[in-house]
Design a protein around this motif. Structure first.
Motif, PDB file in Angstrom:
ATOM      1  N   PRO A   1       0.794  -1.234   0.000  1.00  0.00           N
ATOM      2  CA  PRO A   1       0.000   0.000   0.000  1.00  0.00           C
ATOM      3  C   PRO A   1       0.826   1.284   0.000  1.00  0.00           C
ATOM      4  N   ARG A   2       1.813   1.419   0.889  1.00  0.00           N
ATOM      5  CA  ARG A   2       2.614   2.633   0.918  1.00  0.00           C
ATOM      6  C   ARG A   2       3.396   2.786  -0.375  1.00  0.00           C
ATOM      7  N   ALA A   3       3.971   1.705  -0.848  1.00  0.00           N
ATOM      8  CA  ALA A   3       4.739   1.759  -2.088  1.00  0.00           C
ATOM      9  C   ALA A   3       3.845   2.109  -3.273  1.00  0.00           C
ATOM     10  N   LEU A   4       2.635   1.584  -3.263  1.00  0.00           N
ATOM     11  CA  LEU A   4       1.740   1.853  -4.380  1.00  0.00           C
ATOM     12  C   LEU A   4       1.260   3.291  -4.381  1.00  0.00           C
ATOM     13  N   ARG A   5       1.086   3.865  -3.217  1.00  0.00           N
ATOM     14  CA  ARG A   5       0.730   5.291  -3.177  1.00  0.00           C
ATOM     15  C   ARG A   5       1.844   6.123  -3.782  1.00  0.00           C
TER      16      ARG A   5
END
Length: 341
Positions: free
Chosen positions: A234-238
């Motif tokens: 999730p953080r990486a995808l944001r």
């Protein structure tokens, strides 16, 4: 099935493609070997009949940055021995006739609608073409090996593919359709036409993604392993989504996108679908459509919608218009007319 796909079907398979991009047209064996060897690589070319009865050679080539799409046809039966290709990978999709191919220890019989071949630069190859015409995709070796390294998390090295592509399987059918689209695009552009940098990058990404993620090769398992940890996505995808938005007008480079997000390319691809419900290319399309809408909303009366679309990376105006209508409820020209009214 699209018009481009129908053109590559068995019904239309015998038609010559890329005629405006003619590079070699001859019925002389030695001339064919020399000229086609300059485009691909040096090779031995011999008719199976002593007097070369019925021999002819045709090679049409539309070249892009890092890859090219080719139409190659031989009349009669010929043996072709290039040895190791060295500098490139070849995807060969039969359009007419047949070809018996030996790649390393593997043998296959290529025929329209059934079997295509994928030749790796480090595997010695010999072929026998019989009144055969093929659509041939050439991909730069270094480009493929560097992308495989980025996907697998390993140092750049040799990549060797299973040479058999089953055209009646979903991945083979999709690859055949993509090459048909590329041929049609090249024919529409013509020899003097040019793809925008963004469109060129989109095609490279699509071709590399299909070959490395949907065709079996020596690094397939390593790529699967290097997919990333689910809790990190999730953080990486944001971060990846924000980077994509900031650079939507630039050529898509999955390696740079992965670097900006801190995870591997395959993890990005899986994560986008899992968490955003869309592929990276679909999200980029959505961003580019938004950019087109914004530019049309501020455009001068004499603006060319086509030029703006090509600048933003669109290569198929009909599909762009359809996607634009679905997103905004009107055509691009309707948006422009509202701006001018």
């Amino acid at each position: 099935m699209s018009a481009a796909e129908l053109e590559m079907s068995a019904t239309a398979s015998a038609a010559e493609r890329l005629a405006a991009f003619a590079r070699v047209t001859t019925d002389d064996v030695d001339e064919a070997a020399e000229q086609i060897g300059r485009i691909f690589c040096p090779h031995d070319l011999k008719p199976t009949q002593a007097r070369a009865a019925g021999f002819s050679a045709r090679h049409n080539c539309a070249a892009f940055e890092g890859f090219s799409i080719n139409y190659v046809a031989y009349g009669g039966s010929v043996s072709i021995d290039p040895g190791c290709l060295e500098r490139f990978f070849l995807v060969q999709v039969p359009l007419a006739g047949s070809a018996r191919i030996r790649a390393g220890r593997r043998e296959l019989e290529a025929a329209p609608g059934r079997i295509a071949s994928l030749l790796s630069p480090t595997i010695p190859t010999r072929m026998m073409w019989s009144d055969c015409a093929q659509a041939i995709l050439l991909l730069d070796r270094r480009m493929v090996e560097q992308r495989a390294a980025a996907l697998s998390g390993r140092a750049t090295g040799v990549v060797e593919f299973d040479p058999v592509i089953e055209l009646d399987a979903p991945s083979g059918w999709a690859l055949q359709a993509r090459l048909a689209d590329l041929m049609t695009l090249a024919e529409r552009l013509g020899p003097s036409g040019r793809l925008s940098p963004a469109a060129m990058a989109d095609w490279r990404e699509a071709l590399l993604d299909h070959l490395l993620n949907r065709q079996r090769h020596g690094l397939s398992d390593a790529i699967e392993t290097f997919s990333g940890q689910a809790e990190r996505l999730p953080r990486a995808l944001r971060a990846a989504r924000d980077y994509l938005a900031d650079h939507a007008g630039e050529p898509l480079d999955l390696a740079q996108l992965a670097c900006a997000s801190g995870i591997g390319i395959r993890a990005l691809q899986l994560g986008f679908r899992r968490h955003f419900g869309a592929s990276i290319s679909q999200m980029l399309l959505d961003m580019r459509l938004a950019g087109l809408n914004a530019r049309l909303a501020q455009a001068a009366p004499d603006v060319s919608i086509t030029e703006i679309a090509f600048d933003l990376g669109f290569t198929h105006l009909g599909r762009m218009a359809g996607a634009y209508r679905e997103k905004f409820g009107e055509t691009p020209s309707a948006t422009l007319r509202r701006r001018m009214s």
